[in-house]
Design an enzyme around this catalytic site. Structure first.
Site, PDB file in Angstrom:
ATOM      1  N   ASP A  70     -10.673   1.972  -3.174  1.00  0.00           N
ATOM      2  CA  ASP A  70     -11.186   1.772  -1.810  1.00  0.00           C
ATOM      3  C   ASP A  70     -12.705   1.864  -1.825  1.00  0.00           C
ATOM      4  O   ASP A  70     -13.350   1.607  -0.815  1.00  0.00           O
ATOM      5  CB  ASP A  70     -10.621   2.841  -0.866  1.00  0.00           C
TER       6      ASP A  70
ATOM      7  N   ASP B 170       0.835  -1.203   0.000  1.00  0.00           N
ATOM      8  CA  ASP B 170       0.000   0.000   0.000  1.00  0.00           C
ATOM      9  C   ASP B 170       0.870   1.253   0.000  1.00  0.00           C
ATOM     10  O   ASP B 170       2.054   1.208   0.354  1.00  0.00           O
ATOM     11  CB  ASP B 170      -0.884  -0.036   1.258  1.00  0.00           C
TER      12      ASP B 170
HETATM   13  C1  GLA Z   1      -5.656   1.930   2.388  1.00  0.00           C
HETATM   14  C2  GLA Z   1      -6.027   0.783   1.472  1.00  0.00           C
HETATM   15  C3  GLA Z   1      -7.083  -0.073   2.130  1.00  0.00           C
HETATM   16  C4  GLA Z   1      -6.554  -0.598   3.442  1.00  0.00           C
HETATM   17  C5  GLA Z   1      -6.111   0.565   4.327  1.00  0.00           C
HETATM   18  C6  GLA Z   1      -5.415   0.076   5.561  1.00  0.00           C
HETATM   19  O1  GLA Z   1      -6.703   2.817   2.529  1.00  0.00           O
HETATM   20  O2  GLA Z   1      -6.440   1.265   0.233  1.00  0.00           O
HETATM   21  O3  GLA Z   1      -7.448  -1.145   1.287  1.00  0.00           O
HETATM   22  O4  GLA Z   1      -5.480  -1.468   3.206  1.00  0.00           O
HETATM   23  O5  GLA Z   1      -5.234   1.435   3.641  1.00  0.00           O
HETATM   24  O6  GLA Z   1      -4.981   1.118   6.359  1.00  0.00           O
END
Ligand code: GLA
Length: 754
Positions: free
Chosen positions: A524, A464
């Site tokens: 997301d 990420d």
């Molecule tokens: C980001 C990612 C999510 C998740 C969060 C965790 O927002 O896109 O899918 O992994 O971080 O903190």
């Protein structure tokens, strides 16, 4: 094949060709990019100019006016269009053709940028300037794409500042519209289509990364191009940092396309004898509309961008604990989720954020790699062992590029974080970026991530990155080279570890990342209806094998929308299926439904991930299809239902007109609670629509939705297969689709004829 004749260069295969020639004065004149042609066709393409327009300029004594289609242009020579290159020299360098080289393979980029791989041929055109500088233009021909990149060599005795350096420049003719993809967090891939005018359209990101604001990929299409007809070209850049493209029409009707690294804050000091290499720009072409272009782009990405180990290798159905647990979990909670995930048919259990340091919210712990023993008393290896005993692989989340100021790493090495020079800490999601241009930072990340992967026998990594920054300034490109170095060092020796990259969802959905991570978390935004639109738009430029798409809870946490489980599954099928909510909430009938979804996806997984993909005609909503080897699977997705709906048809494509196919809709179940007070009309007993009897029945009983079966020739089906009527309140018939808002259906189309 590369052909050269009388100063004409042609790169050609059966799908595509690229042609240009060297003029008498040593300029490169663009002739053609598109259909496969012959080298003797040169005359058909070359612009026939007579006398110059008033007030146009050009080098004295040269015959080639600077308003002609070019492959590269030098400043100060009468070309007033976008220039591909700027140096901090008082006198601009004039590059002229000197020689060429041919290779029967790709030519390695030396600076660490990722590049397309596999069967290819390369042509290198060498241009020099009298002031001891050389320019090397690389053209690489793949089966369905041409890539271009430029290398600038400083052969002077002093240093030169490169202020702008594009990967490619090309002037084409025709009337085109451009489609770019813009957006934001949870709103990725919003198409913007416009006529290419004389001011031009710039598609650029300056957040330090390719960004959800402006995806680097874009298309040019003839104004009347459709899904199946007309010329459409797709462009992209194999790069994850700030990108820039401009498409600009000249008065003479030439369209200049430049692609490369954004010149904003770009500055590269090139010492004597040094070279600067640009990322590879990708171009595909099709005369079969948007669908033909997508198919060529998908093929190119699946075969020449995705790491070799993952070519056509099926991706696991995964469970991710993030939306179900967030930061609040224990080993026993994870194991109970894992048991349920296994029962449903998942193959991989992914532990997302929150497993290390003091990471109990997004305010602390990032940068640290010590396992949080309160949550995982047996460490990563203990958790992996238990998952392994259940028959599940183990996946783990990392965000290695950023640091929370409240972390042991930051307390020890505050100088490793990128900060602004006024001492004011500017945070994004409570984070700072680590300076990946520093070797010690890269070593720290490589050592720690590698150790965790090995200790936990991790077979999947979610990488990420949630912090964007314009503070990278001139070092933005060094950062990206540092990122590629880290990825190469961690995953090069571990090719079998499946990498899914993510950047607050689709904030870094680009070909650079895809060279390391075969798949990317699309958004997301896990609301199925919203993500259907995102997946659909991604499909223009990226294959389904790259699009991570999970089923989430309903009502959805971002939109409060209540979407049927059938639709949530059906949409995720057209991507990489996963589940991401608290499985403890599942009722017995939902458990059964998900088991069926996963079994169905596994049966057609190869088609969904690697089959040939088509967007279908639909009177309303979105329709998509995957196909291969006598089987096609089509989906039809609706949004809001309308009263008194008209008759509907499904329009599959790519079937053999003469063969007979059987169509069968995927079995779907309906929750009786959906019918509310209407139940009174059909049940012998009087029940309250929201009462305990109906709610309990809803947990253990589902009604079958209507099934559509049909045997017909491909020709008939492709003309439009009629679908079951939709429910509209005037009565009930078991052959009716009982559809409400956000409903969908999947149709499997098979033939046994060979
Ligand atoms: C980001 C990612 C999510 C998740 C969060 C965790 O927002 O896109 O899918 O992994 O971080 O903190």
């Amino acid at each position: 094949m590369i052909q050269i004749k009388n100063n004409v260069f042609l790169l050609k295969n059966e799908n595509i060709s690229y042609m240009f020639r060297v003029t008498k004065d040593g300029n490169l004149e663009h002739l053609h990019f598109g259909a496969s042609v012959e080298i003797d066709d040169e005359d058909a393409f070359a612009v026939r100019y007579g006398v110059g327009w008033g007030s146009t300029g050009g080098p004295e004594g040269e015959e080639f006016p600077m308003y002609l289609p070019m492959e590269w242009s030098s400043l100060g020579r009468g070309d007033y269009r976008e220039s591909p290159m700027e140096l901090d020299q008082e006198i601009p360098a004039a590059f002229k053709y000197t020689s060429y080289k041919e290779y029967d393979h790709t030519v390695a980029i030396e600076c660490g940028l990722p590049q397309a791989h596999g069967d290819a041929e390369t042509l290198e055109i060498i241009m020099t300037s009298p002031s001891q500088m050389s320019l090397h233009l690389f053209y690489t021909l793949f089966d369905t794409a041409v890539t271009r990149r430029a290398v600038f060599r400083n052969e002077t005795r002093g240093s030169i500042n490169v202020e702008k350096m594009m990967s490619s420049m090309m002037d084409i003719q025709g009337d085109y519209e451009i489609t770019t993809y813009n957006g934001a967090w949870i709103a990725e891939m919003q198409p913007y289509r416009a006529k290419v005018g004389m001011s031009g359209i710039v598609n650029e990101s300056t957040t330090g990364f390719s960004s959800a604001l402006h995806n680097p990929g874009f298309m040019l299409s003839e104004p009347d191009a459709t899904e199946t007809d007309g010329v459409v070209m797709g462009f992209n850049l194999i790069y994850s940092g700030n990108h820039y493209s401009r498409v600009q029409r000249s008065n003479e009707g030439l369209i200049r396309i430049v692609q490369g690294i954004s010149p904003v804050s770009f500055d590269w000091l090139l010492g004597p004898g040094k070279q600067f290499e640009t990322p590879e720009a990708v171009m595909v072409w099709s005369a079969s509309g948007f669908g033909g272009m997508s198919e060529n782009m998908h093929r190119f990405i699946n075969e020449h961008i995705i790491p070799q180990y993952w070519h056509n290798r099926e991706r696991p159905v995964l469970y991710n604990d993030w939306e179900g647990c967030m930061f609040d979990f224990t080993e026993s909670k994870l194991i109970s989720l894992a048991k349920k995930a296994k029962e449903l048919g998942c193959e991989l259990f992914v532990l997302d954020d929150g497993w290390f340091g003091e990471r109990n919210s997004d305010k602390a712990g990032l940068g640290d790699y010590n396992v949080n023993k309160k949550k995982l008393p047996n460490g990563l290896s203990g958790l992996q062992k238990k998952l392994g005993d259940l028959g599940l692989d183990f996946g783990l989340w990392f965000e290695p590029e950023a640091v929370n100021p409240d972390s042991d790493l930051f307390r020890k090495h505050p100088d490793w974080a990128i900060q602004s020079d006024d001492g004011v800490t500017v945070l994004g999601r409570n984070e700072l970026l680590l300076d990946l241009s520093l070797p010690e930072v890269r070593d720290y990340i490589v050592e720690n991530v590698s150790r965790c992967i090995d200790e936990g026998k991790v077979s999947y990594v979610k990488w990420d990155m949630n912090r964007h920054s314009t503070a990278l300034g001139a070092s933005a490109h060094r950062y990206i080279l540092g990122l590629y170095d880290v990825l190469r060092r961690i995953f090069g020796p571990r090719p079998e570890v499946l990498l899914e990259s993510c950047s607050s969802g689709g904030n870094r959905f680009d070909l650079g990342m895809l060279c390391f991570s075969p798949q990317i978390w699309a958004s997301d935004n896990t609301d199925a209806v919203e993500r259907c639109r995102i997946q659909y738009q991604l499909s223009y430029l990226y294959p389904l094998s790259t699009i991570g798409a999970h089923v989430s809870a309903t009502p959805h946490s971002q939109t409060l929308r209540d979407t049927p489980l059938s639709t949530r599954g059906n949409i995720s099928f057209f991507g990489l299926l996963g589940y991401e909510f608290d499985l403890a909430d599942l009722t017995p009938v939902e458990t059964d439904e998900i088991k069926n979804q996963i079994a169905f996806y596994k049966k057609y997984r190869n088609l969904f991930q690697f089959g040939s993909f088509r967007r279908l005609k639909a009177a309303e909503g979105i329709s998509m299809q995957v196909s291969g080897d006598g089987t096609a699977v089509a989906g039809l997705f609706h949004e809001l239902v309308h009263a008194a709906p008209g008759y509907e048809r499904l329009y599959p494509r790519g079937l053999d007109p003469k063969k007979v196919y059987s169509v069968l809709s995927r079995r779907q179940l309906l929750n009786a609670t959906k019918f509310g007070g209407l139940l009174r009309h059909v049940l012998p007993i009087r029940v309250k629509p929201d009462g305990a009897v109906v709610r309990t029945a809803g947990k253990i009983y589902r009604m079958n939705d209507a099934v559509r079966e049909c045997d017909a020739t491909g020709a008939a089906l492709m003309s439009g297969m009629s679908l079951n009527a939709r429910f509209m309140g005037t009565g009930y018939d078991p052959g009716m689709r009982m559809q409400g808002d956000f409903s969908s259906n999947i149709y499997v189309i098979t033939t046994e004829e060979t």
